[in-house]
Design an enzyme around this catalytic site. Structure first.
Site, PDB file in Angstrom:
ATOM      1  N   ASP A 102     143.117  98.069  76.437  1.00 11.49           N
ATOM      2  CA  ASP A 102     143.194  99.341  75.706  1.00 11.49           C
ATOM      3  C   ASP A 102     143.049 100.555  76.618  1.00 11.49           C
ATOM      4  O   ASP A 102     143.692 101.581  76.394  1.00 11.49           O
ATOM      5  CB  ASP A 102     142.073  99.425  74.660  1.00 11.49           C
ATOM      6  CG  ASP A 102     142.200  98.332  73.616  1.00 11.49           C
ATOM      7  OD1 ASP A 102     143.302  97.760  73.500  1.00 11.49           O
ATOM      8  OD2 ASP A 102     141.205  98.058  72.937  1.00 11.49           O
TER       9      ASP A 102
HETATM   10  N1  LIG Z   1     132.474 100.611  76.241  1.00 13.53           N
HETATM   11  C1  LIG Z   1     132.058 100.719  75.000  1.00 13.53           C
HETATM   12  O1  LIG Z   1     131.078 101.380  74.718  1.00 13.53           O
HETATM   13  C2  LIG Z   1     132.761 100.039  73.913  1.00 13.53           C
HETATM   14  C3  LIG Z   1     132.029  99.542  72.821  1.00 13.53           C
HETATM   15  C4  LIG Z   1     132.742  98.925  71.800  1.00 13.53           C
HETATM   16  C5  LIG Z   1     134.121  98.839  71.910  1.00 13.53           C
HETATM   17  N2  LIG Z   1     134.801  99.336  72.994  1.00 13.53           N
HETATM   18  C6  LIG Z   1     136.244  99.233  73.055  1.00 13.53           C
HETATM   19  O2  LIG Z   1     136.580  98.181  73.936  1.00 13.53           O
HETATM   20  C7  LIG Z   1     137.829  98.442  74.547  1.00 13.53           C
HETATM   21  C8  LIG Z   1     137.637  98.363  76.045  1.00 13.53           C
HETATM   22  O3  LIG Z   1     138.863  98.283  76.700  1.00 13.53           O
HETATM   23  P1  LIG Z   1     139.144  97.223  77.803  1.00 13.53           P
HETATM   24  O4  LIG Z   1     140.490  97.602  78.328  1.00 13.53           O
HETATM   25  O5  LIG Z   1     138.016  97.115  78.745  1.00 13.53           O
HETATM   26  O6  LIG Z   1     139.157  95.852  77.032  1.00 13.53           O
HETATM   27  P2  LIG Z   1     140.166  95.312  75.886  1.00 13.53           P
HETATM   28  O7  LIG Z   1     141.138  96.336  75.497  1.00 13.53           O
HETATM   29  O8  LIG Z   1     139.292  94.726  74.855  1.00 13.53           O
HETATM   30  O9  LIG Z   1     140.984  94.222  76.640  1.00 13.53           O
HETATM   31  C9  LIG Z   1     140.362  93.167  77.294  1.00 13.53           C
HETATM   32  C10 LIG Z   1     141.443  92.229  77.730  1.00 13.53           C
HETATM   33  O10 LIG Z   1     140.839  91.264  78.592  1.00 13.53           O
HETATM   34  C11 LIG Z   1     141.547  90.024  78.456  1.00 13.53           C
HETATM   35  N3  LIG Z   1     140.634  88.930  78.764  1.00 13.53           N
HETATM   36  C12 LIG Z   1     139.678  88.371  77.967  1.00 13.53           C
HETATM   37  N4  LIG Z   1     139.046  87.392  78.601  1.00 13.53           N
HETATM   38  C13 LIG Z   1     139.591  87.298  79.827  1.00 13.53           C
HETATM   39  C14 LIG Z   1     139.352  86.454  80.945  1.00 13.53           C
HETATM   40  N5  LIG Z   1     138.402  85.509  80.935  1.00 13.53           N
HETATM   41  N6  LIG Z   1     140.111  86.643  82.059  1.00 13.53           N
HETATM   42  C15 LIG Z   1     141.077  87.600  82.093  1.00 13.53           C
HETATM   43  N7  LIG Z   1     141.339  88.396  81.063  1.00 13.53           N
HETATM   44  C16 LIG Z   1     140.601  88.267  79.933  1.00 13.53           C
HETATM   45  C17 LIG Z   1     142.032  89.990  77.021  1.00 13.53           C
HETATM   46  O11 LIG Z   1     143.360  89.509  77.001  1.00 13.53           O
HETATM   47  P3  LIG Z   1     143.635  87.936  76.858  1.00 13.53           P
HETATM   48  O12 LIG Z   1     142.959  87.513  75.633  1.00 13.53           O
HETATM   49  O13 LIG Z   1     145.129  87.846  76.841  1.00 13.53           O
HETATM   50  O14 LIG Z   1     143.051  87.340  78.111  1.00 13.53           O
HETATM   51  C18 LIG Z   1     142.050  91.459  76.576  1.00 13.53           C
HETATM   52  O15 LIG Z   1     143.336  91.953  76.326  1.00 13.53           O
HETATM   53  C19 LIG Z   1     138.275  99.806  74.074  1.00 13.53           C
HETATM   54  O16 LIG Z   1     139.131  99.693  72.989  1.00 13.53           O
HETATM   55  C20 LIG Z   1     136.956 100.424  73.634  1.00 13.53           C
HETATM   56  O17 LIG Z   1     137.143 101.437  72.665  1.00 13.53           O
HETATM   57  C21 LIG Z   1     134.122  99.917  74.013  1.00 13.53           C
END
Ligand SMILES: NC(=O)c1ccc[n+]([C@@H]2O[C@H](COP(=O)([O-])OP(=O)(O)OC[C@H]3O[C@@H](n4cnc5c(N)ncnc54)[C@H](OP(=O)(O)O)[C@@H]3O)[C@@H](O)[C@H]2O)c1
Ligand SMILES: NC(=O)c1ccc[n+]([C@@H]2O[C@H](COP(=O)([O-])OP(=O)(O)OC[C@H]3O[C@@H](n4cnc5c(N)ncnc54)[C@H](OP(=O)(O)O)[C@@H]3O)[C@@H](O)[C@H]2O)c1
Lengths: 102, 476, 102, 476
Positions: free
Chosen positions: D403
């Site tokens: 994301d």
């Molecule tokens: N930081 C905060 O405070 C917080 C709190 C709550 C929510 N969020 C939200 O979390 C999101 C964070 O974004 P992000 O880009 O870090 O994460 P993300 O959008 O959740 O994407 C994580 C990606 O990692 C991949 N993944 C999962 N396990 C893996 C593994 N073992 N090896 C390689 N890839 C793996 C997944 O794809 P696959 O399944 O295809 O592997 C997934 O698409 C945002 O939408 C944010 O709003 C953040």
């Protein structure tokens, strides 16, 4: 020293209010951009015009024959009103000039 | 019941003051914030008039006096505030602030009178019959209010030119002595014989006035906005003492709020000019240093330009940026400046203004000045915006500005204005500077910009020069 | 309604303290950058551990034969201490990781 | 005298809490702020132990119990806080928060017990003998503390995976009903027969626990940091009620401060993810929407890349930027990532990390993660810095982030993440994305980036892929 501590206990609520208010005064205007300094000063100036309430109380409590209090009280009501009304009006006029950008 | 409602009125008052002040510090909400605080003030005032009760349950009387005072004050206040010229705003604020200080001092005087009448036949001192806290509150209100009143009047006089800067060696020591005198007399009164304390109190009040005068007198006239802001916070503290005296929460909170915010604002103002409060109060630059540094002219060469050449230069430019400064304000040249802008606009030249936040003698000075002359808002660029635009600008016309375009603020760590953000006019293709002479500006320092090859000087009073410029361009 | 107004008057100092504190709580953290959200949450968490003072008072006031109060009080002292000590320590550890940039 | 000193202790406590919280919100002073607040807390606690006096002038007793409680709590607390893994911080905070909530609830229970013992023989209800405010304060503390306790435990369970997300239709209605039940029973207790109020009170407390459980259960596990922050502010409010109960200023101010700051912080957290608090609590995306949007794949074409090619590509680049995300955290790949960075560094490649503030599942997640693996601080670029650097970057390696690099946040106004600031990786020459599949991330939406010509996909678990990559590069 003991007197002082006792004073603090007796007036602790008041002291809390004062301390919190000091913090608030500082926090609230912490981010003001410099162009607003003059209107902010002027607005704050109007707010301390709240001293007029003291003038009203003085005036409204003094006896009908205490001319000194009546005259000084009247004068302070006039001066306080000048501070309040003039202050808010002048601030409003100034801010009118700063209308929103863009 | 009645008193309970009054408590709520006061609570509303306090909250609106906080909200109002908060909103006042953000351009988008400032005006609304002022109105909200005014509304809360109205509630607190009328609540007091109609709901206040003394300890023995009686309401207030003397309504005729109160309302006539309110009406007279409102009329004069509104008229004065509406009539005043935009550029005289700081004078007006100073005057109103003085009124507030006087009001606080008068209240204290009346309260002192109450105490005095009760105890004047006492053969002992006040110390035996009046609690110290009560006396302290009264005299602190009187002294601080008095200083604020007298100081504000002097500041007002300086701003409108009636009172000239006045300082002599040892002035600061004299001031300290007077302050010491005020405090000792105030203390002495409490322990002196009760029947004559009224005289001592009067002396305290008068010497507080004297201190107020002496305090402001040596400070440079150009620094008055800072001084007014400081006195503003003094009046806030005086009002807070009134709040203690009557155990009145809205006075207390409002006063403290302004006292704290005013002190911070004073420091922020100094910071925006890259000076310390101490430096402003002791008044080291702008007075002495000015003369000192004028001496060590770098003696570079500068180029002059005629009105005629300036006119041609500007009329055939694509993009012109006008940098207004203090000189424009004193010459009252804002209207003819607007005229110039319109004529250039007709000729297809893109004109805008680069506004430095501390250009002039009060924060926002240029904004109000140009607003008064009906310059449209989207032509006013803030410093950051302007600095992005200079690169693509053909001609920068500097009108009576000096320190705010001084490159020493960026390059010379020894300069008193080092660190102040400036308008980076050297980025433009050419720079034309209008001022009357090679004399320095407010900070009293040389300006390298004037000696650079891309800079040309156009000497003369801003208003006259602009008038000639306008007619030249018309004739082209 | 009248009761309510009376309550306000009687506790006006308290109410002022509460209102000012709410303003302060909001103002004080208004500008926190997002990377600090977790440590700030954790620090705030430690601060509300001040509830332990209530636990100490409960504990210290209860009679020696009131076993319910003693046991519940003891438990609450332990839990409160966990909140305070654990909270501050964990926050400190977290912030150690964020050391200054540049 | 003793009590007067205690007042001053409490005053110091309150002030340090405010100062501490203020300093905690600024990176430069955060650590000092935490220590200052801790110091104030110590003063308040030891002040209470040694100086507190009951109304009849007696000090506290049961010192043995008190100190053993303090010592046990301190030891367990310190050990737990020191031992916990950096990435399990939110779990730990949640647990500590739950302890605070339980503490508040227990205090209320003991106080209720006091009242109950006094009035249980009363033939009438509490309403006749206990002031409403007193009862209200007690039960509000119990209910809010109880909710906070139960909710925190569930949040803790969810974070460490012991409790799975669980939701069904009508869940929200059930929750409202339970909340209504809690409040009615609490009200009912006051007016019910005094001899059985203890049972009702117990039911109130237990149903508050149930509500706490039900409240957190349907919320997506990934949203737990937000929920913990919310429960944190609940505990603050519960502590403030304790302050009312004992007329204790430091509890009152500390509690309210955290209550207010916690509420704002919760909203700021939501804002950083570009969501509303409502949206988090009702849990619309991350659960249902996720499944819905996965369906409407845009079905573009994407390019795969082998480990071998990736190795060559990176080893011969001048400047590489690594974008870590949630996937890196779950794969625990931070250490091998640091290894990759070192090897590239040895080969003369300039490597840095682009850190998005909400990458991962808690704010600052990536900072603590990489800090744990000893990555040096000047290699971590904040979002704005990183966005300036991408233009000159040859290869961007995205490790389990999705994301935070989704261009829809900039271009597609209909996207749920529209408006969230992102890392603009497309500015770089080429982009390599490591994830396990084409599945979406947290927000459950498609990512256009993967289908762009300059992007290549490198499928596999982050840790394994990085290990292979490291050995490949070594062999080059
Ligand atoms: N930081 C905060 O405070 C917080 C709190 C709550 C929510 N969020 C939200 O979390 C999101 C964070 O974004 P992000 O880009 O870090 O994460 P993300 O959008 O959740 O994407 C994580 C990606 O990692 C991949 N993944 C999962 N396990 C893996 C593994 N073992 N090896 C390689 N890839 C793996 C997944 O794809 P696959 O399944 O295809 O592997 C997934 O698409 C945002 O939408 C944010 O709003 C953040
Ligand atoms: N804004 C605030 O709140 C505030 C408050 C107090 C002080 N200050 C300080 O004031 C300074 C403001 O900078 P600035 O660049 O606006 O002003 P400045 O540095 O004071 O320069 C003004 C220039 O205008 C020229 N001038 C005077 N009268 C003129 C006239 N009738 N026609 C044409 N030129 C005239 C003067 O030169 P000649 O004598 O050669 O004509 C002078 O060099 C800063 O140092 C700032 O820190 C600001």
């Amino acid at each position: 020293m003991q007197n002082f501590l006792q004073f603090i206990t007796e007036n602790q609520q008041m002291i809390y209010v004062v301390i919190l208010m000091i913090f608030l005064g500082i926090e609230v205007i912490g981010r003001v951009p410099s162009v607003l300094h003059t209107p902010l000063m002027s607005g704050a100036n109007a707010i301390h015009g709240v001293v007029i309430i003291g003038a009203i109380i003085v005036m409204g409590k003094s006896n009908d024959d205490n001319y000194l209090a009546l005259i000084l009280g009247f004068l302070s009501v006039v001066l306080g009103t000048l501070n309040v009304v003039g202050g808010f009006v002048v601030t409003d006029r100034m801010l009118e000039m700063f209308k929103k950008k863009k | 019941m009645q008193l309970d409602i009054l408590t709520v009125c006061y609570l509303i008052g306090s909250v609106t003051f906080i909200l109002g002040l908060k909103m006042l510090s953000n351009p988008a909400t400032a005006r609304k914030g002022n109105l909200i605080a005014a509304g809360g003030m109205g509630i607190a005032i009328f609540g007091t008039i109609f709901l206040y009760q003394t300890d023995n349950g009686k309401g207030l009387h003397n309504y005729v006096w109160i309302f006539s005072g309110l009406i007279i004050g409102s009329i004069i206040g509104t008229l004065a505030a509406k009539k005043v010229k935009m550029t005289s705003m700081p004078e007006m604020v100073s005057l109103f602030n003085g009124m507030g200080g006087a009001c606080a001092a008068l209240i204290s005087a009346v309260e002192f009178d109450h105490v005095y009448r009760e105890f004047r036949l006492d053969t002992n001192s006040f110390a035996d019959s009046v609690p110290f806290v009560h006396y302290f509150t009264i005299s602190a209100g009187a002294i601080i209010g008095g200083i604020s009143f007298a100081g504000s009047i002097i500041a007002w006089g300086k701003l409108n030119g009636r009172i000239k800067d006045f300082s002599f060696n040892g002035q600061h020591i004299l001031n300290l002595l007077v302050l010491g005198f005020v405090l000792s007399i105030a203390g002495f009164t409490y322990w002196s014989h009760a029947s004559i304390t009224n005289i001592w109190f009067l002396i305290t009040l008068l010497s507080a006035f004297v201190y107020g005068v002496l305090f402001v007198l040596p400070i440079g006239g150009a620094d008055m906005p800072v001084v007014i802001s400081l006195l503003n916070s003094f009046t806030g503290i005086a009002a807070a003492f009134g709040g203690f005296l009557y155990n009145n929460k809205v006075m207390l909170t409002g006063g403290i709020l302004v006292g704290a915010a005013g002190t911070l604002l004073t420091m922020l103002m100094c910071k925006a000019m890259n000076r310390s409060l101490m430096n402003v109060l002791i008044g080291s630059f702008g007075t002495k240093n000015a003369k000192a540094t004028v001496g060590k002219q770098q003696g570079g060469n500068y180029k002059e330009i005629t009105i005629n050449d300036t006119a041609t230069c500007m009329a055939y430019a694509n993009k012109v940026m006008i940098v207004p400064g203090y000189g424009l304000a004193v010459a009252q040249a804002q209207h003819v400046c607007h005229e110039l802008e319109k004529i250039l606009d007709e000729k297809g030249v893109q004109v805008s203004y680069a506004i430095h936040p501390v250009a002039g003698r009060m924060p926002g000075h240029m904004n109000v000045l140009l607003a008064e002359a009906d310059v449209s808002y989207d032509k006013l660029l803030e410093m950051e915006q302007a600095n992005d635009e200079f690169k693509t600008t053909d001609v920068v016309l500097i009108l009576g500005a000096n320190d705010v375009v001084n490159p020493a603020a960026k390059s010379d760590a020894a300069s008193p204005i080092y660190g102040m953000p400036i308008l980076e006019v050297e980025l433009a293709k050419s720079v034309i500077v209008n001022k009357r002479s090679m004399k320095p500006g407010y900070a009293g320092i040389e300006n390298d910009l004037f000696f650079q090859p891309k800079t040309s000087m156009l000497f003369g009073d801003a208003k006259k020069v602009l008038q000639q410029l306008v007619s030249e361009i018309k004739n082209l």
